[in-house]
Motif scaffolding. Structure first.
Motif, mmCIF file in Angstrom:
data_model
loop_
_atom_site.group_PDB
_atom_site.id
_atom_site.type_symbol
_atom_site.label_atom_id
_atom_site.label_comp_id
_atom_site.label_asym_id
_atom_site.label_seq_id
_atom_site.Cartn_x
_atom_site.Cartn_y
_atom_site.Cartn_z
ATOM 1 N N ILE A 15 1.415 -1.400 0.059
ATOM 2 C CA ILE A 15 -0.124 0.198 -0.453
ATOM 3 C C ILE A 15 0.925 0.996 -0.220
ATOM 4 O O ILE A 15 -0.001 2.242 -0.871
ATOM 5 N N ILE A 33 -8.162 2.167 -2.906
ATOM 6 C CA ILE A 33 -7.816 1.037 -3.359
ATOM 7 C C ILE A 33 -7.693 -0.214 -3.265
ATOM 8 O O ILE A 33 -8.576 -1.047 -2.083
ATOM 9 N N THR A 274 -8.951 -0.790 0.536
ATOM 10 C CA THR A 274 -8.191 0.404 1.682
ATOM 11 C C THR A 274 -8.222 2.258 0.935
ATOM 12 O O THR A 274 -7.841 2.138 -0.239
ATOM 13 N N TYR A 322 0.517 5.856 7.501
ATOM 14 C CA TYR A 322 0.990 5.472 6.786
ATOM 15 C C TYR A 322 2.639 6.213 6.535
ATOM 16 O O TYR A 322 3.391 5.422 6.730
ATOM 17 N N GLY A 363 -4.672 5.928 5.630
ATOM 18 C CA GLY A 363 -5.186 5.435 5.043
ATOM 19 C C GLY A 363 -6.385 4.153 6.071
ATOM 20 O O GLY A 363 -6.708 4.547 7.387
#
Ligand SMILES: Cc1ncc(COP(=O)(O)O)c(C=O)c1O
Length: 392
Positions: A15, A33, A274, A322, A363
């Protein structure tokens, strides 16, 4: 064969790498995603754990064409609630036998569409719908839906659908018989996001009695539909539920000629998505002594966009930071807002996060269920763009 619009990866979807390559930090658009391999993995998990129960995916949960295509290719059936949902699935060359028209209260034009396309399996839970079927689709196969709720569910459905199992279900079957209609099965839904693994066993036992009654009336009862409710991001809980279902099916429906189907929605898609958002504004709330109480963040997606699941699906979403996940950093009480000028647009409160900056990325995993079909561009904030991935 590689499908257009899908990005292929080796082994594990990274990711962070997607965030970098999609230059999420340089954009004001959120990024959704979707990993189609997760849908395939969930399908395998289903088959390993409940080989006798054929899943008819609930289209309402996420009607993204690539999700439907993936499930159609895997051989899933579909639970459709409307003409448009049936059309979406039929357009993928799915045979009408692989569809159940599971909405027990539908407009006549939708019923006529089912008739024209020979989608025979139609759920019913009240006498008015039986008269409607008699008039507009007399050769349909009626599936009587009764109410049997889990003690606890994320979204209970029993207030809206399902007849009483002890009295009304048999009365409906008698009415159907008097009108020369055909009843072929029984269904129930324990509630979406079922949190009680024994709920299915209880309902399957009740369904057995209704099967017996249908057989007494001379019906060829050949379909048990155990509905949805399966968790989308908790394999262990799913396995526990599956074990209880398998035992109940073995006990009450040992005859393999009886087809058993289900209507899972979130199970297949929740973990496949996600959502990646950027913090575009921040505010600090201090108490009278000037001490920091709460840090508030404003993201580029909110409850009118993909986080609508917070409002409608009673989801509790989890933020992951993230770009700086140093766990030794001090954390602060934080509140996360969506981008609109509406105070209802609250994504999450009382979360613990390090002191983040404008431009930082958050995220949110498990965002595939009851998000995509409902999102709007309210207040002028565009919908997140979606990128699709699949393992090579
Ligand atoms: C008739 C019907 N079937 C299936 C589902 C899917 O439920 P879940 O996503 O909990 O599996 C729903 C969802 O509310 C539903 O209304």
């Amino acid at each position: 064969m590689e499908t257009k619009g899908i990005n292929y990866y080796e082994k594990v979807l990274d990711i962070r790498r997607v965030i970098d390559e999609a230059r999420v930090q340089d954009s004001d658009e959120a990024l959704n995603i979707c990993d189609l391999s997760t849908v395939e993995r969930m399908f395998q998990l289903w088959q390993q754990n409940m080989p006798r129960v054929k899943p008819f995916y609930a289209v309402k949960c996420n009607d993204d064409p690539l999700i439907l295509q993936t499930l159609a290719k895997l051989g899933a059936g579909f639970d459709c609630a409307s003409k448009n949902e049936m059309k979406q699935v039929l357009d993928l060359d799915v045979e009408p036998e692989r569809i159940i028209f599971a909405n027990p209260c539908r407009p006549i034009s939708h019923l006529e569409y089912a008739k024209k396309n020979q989608v025979l399996k139609c759920a019913v839970d009240n006498e008015f719908e039986i008269y409607k079927l008699h008039k507009h689709f007399p050769n349909s196969n009626l599936i009587v839906r009764f109410k049997s709720e889990a003690k606890k569910a994320q979204c209970p459905l029993g207030d809206k659908f399902g007849c009483d199992a002890d009295i009304d279900a048999s009365a409906l079957m008698l009415l159907a018989k008097s009108l020369n209609l055909t009843v072929t099965g029984i269904s129930f839904h324990v509630g979406s996001g079922c949190m009680e693994s024994q709920a299915y066993e209880r309902a399957i036992r009740k369904a057995k009695n209704l099967f017996k009654f249908g057989e007494l009336l001379g019906y060829d009862m050949n379909l048990l539909d155990i509905g949805g409710g399966f968790p989308g991001s908790n394999d262990e809980q799913f396995e526990k539920i599956a074990e209880s279902i398998n035992k109940a099916v073995q006990r009450y429906f040992p005859d393999e000629r009886i087809k058993i189907i289900s209507e899972p929605g979130r199970f297949f898609v929740a973990a496949a998505y996600t959502l990646v958002c950027k913090i575009h504004a921040k505010r600090e709330v201090r108490d009278e002594a000037g001490k920091l109480d709460t840090v508030m963040y404003y993201l580029n997606d909110g409850v009118y966009g993909l986080f609508n699941c917070v409002l409608y699906d009673h989801q509790q979403v989890t933020a992951q930071h993230y770009l700086n996940d140093d766990s030794s950093l001090p954390t602060f009480k934080s509140l996360i807002w969506g981008p609109s000028c509406d105070a209802l647009d609250k994504i999450s409160e009382n979360v613990s996060l390090p002191n983040l900056n404008r431009g930082d990325i958050l995220g949110f995993p498990n965002m595939g269920a009851y998000t995509v079909p409902i999102a709007s561009a309210f207040n002028g904030f565009p919908l997140a763009r979606t990128l699709y991935f699949k393992a090579k």
